[in-house]
Design an enzyme around this catalytic site. Structure first.
Site, mmCIF file in Angstrom:
data_model
loop_
_atom_site.group_PDB
_atom_site.id
_atom_site.type_symbol
_atom_site.label_atom_id
_atom_site.label_comp_id
_atom_site.label_asym_id
_atom_site.label_seq_id
_atom_site.Cartn_x
_atom_site.Cartn_y
_atom_site.Cartn_z
ATOM 1 N N ALA A 147 -1.504 8.860 1.384
ATOM 2 C CA ALA A 147 -0.289 8.364 0.723
ATOM 3 C C ALA A 147 0.485 9.483 0.027
ATOM 4 C CB ALA A 147 -0.667 7.283 -0.281
ATOM 5 N N CYS A 148 -0.223 10.535 -0.401
ATOM 6 C CA CYS A 148 0.449 11.629 -1.111
ATOM 7 C C CYS A 148 1.224 12.540 -0.156
ATOM 8 C CB CYS A 148 -0.579 12.431 -1.901
ATOM 9 S SG CYS A 148 -1.957 12.998 -0.892
#
Ligand SMILES: Cc1cc2nc3c(=O)[nH]c(=O)nc-3n(C[C@H](O)[C@H](O)[C@H](O)COP(=O)(O)O)c2cc1C
Length: 185
Positions: free
Chosen positions: A159-160
């Protein structure tokens, strides 16, 4: 997946972007004829809503230690710990893994994990640096010694925005792991 039919499975959801995948997991469990009892941390509710799980299961998601309910009475953490066949925490944050290792009981999900005497499966999801952090790995190793089961996170886009190891395992892998665990109980 017939072993899942009629089983009561606690699904603990914690504060990760991957919390949306818990919705698919719960939906698949219901399709398999299992009863999913969803328990969410406060952080999990920043990512998905209790209403989503209520819609999928027909039951209110448990989010609070202090609210007396008709279904569970005043000690929801004990009622749930005693009434389920097993628990899966998906996604599991670094935070809950650390709290579990230390026996911290500061919310309803952590109290359940302290009281439960059934199999507990942890499916971590986090940034790769967090996952590889020496403290997180030490916590996992210690919990494994205490017979807590782990489903390895996968490599892939996180997600980062970077790629690495830390993606929540695929739903079908979690379902197969649950089925194998229940078979051997
Ligand atoms: C956008 C965002 C995404 C996050 N994703 C993760 C994650 O995937 N894994 C993780 O361990 N922590 C993640 N965190 C940090 C946790 O939400 C934080 O440690 C929180 O206290 C966890 O609480 P809980 O374990 O009670 O749910 C994220 C935080 C933010 C703001």
């Amino acid at each position: 997946m017939s072993v899942l039919k009629g089983k009561t499975i606690l699904v603990g959801v914690t504060g990760s972007v991957a919390a949306y995948k818990a919705c698919e997991l719960v939906s698949r469990l219901m399709d398999c004829g299992a009863h999913a009892k969803v328990v969410m941390t406060e952080s999990a509710m920043k990512f998905v809503t209790p209403l989503t799980f209520e819609s999928l299961t027909g039951e209110q998601a448990v989010t609070d230690l202090w609210t007396r309910t008709a279904l569970y009475g005043s000690t929801v953490h004990i009622s749930l710990a005693q009434s389920v066949d097993c628990a899966i925490i998906a996604p599991a944050t670094a935070n809950i893994i650390g709290k579990m290792r230390c026996g911290i009981c500061d919310d309803v999900l952590n109290c359940i994990l302290c009281a439960i005497q059934k199999p507990v499966i942890i499916a971590p999801a986090m940034n790769e640096a967090m996952y590889k952090n020496v403290v997180v790995q030490d916590n996992i190793a210690e919990l494994k010694k205490r017979k807590i089961l782990f489903i390895e996170p996968e490599e892939g886009k996180l997600a980062c925005g970077v790629s690495g190891k830390g993606r929540l395992a695929e739903t079908k892998i979690i379902l197969n792991f649950l089925a194998d665990t229940l078979k051997s109980c």
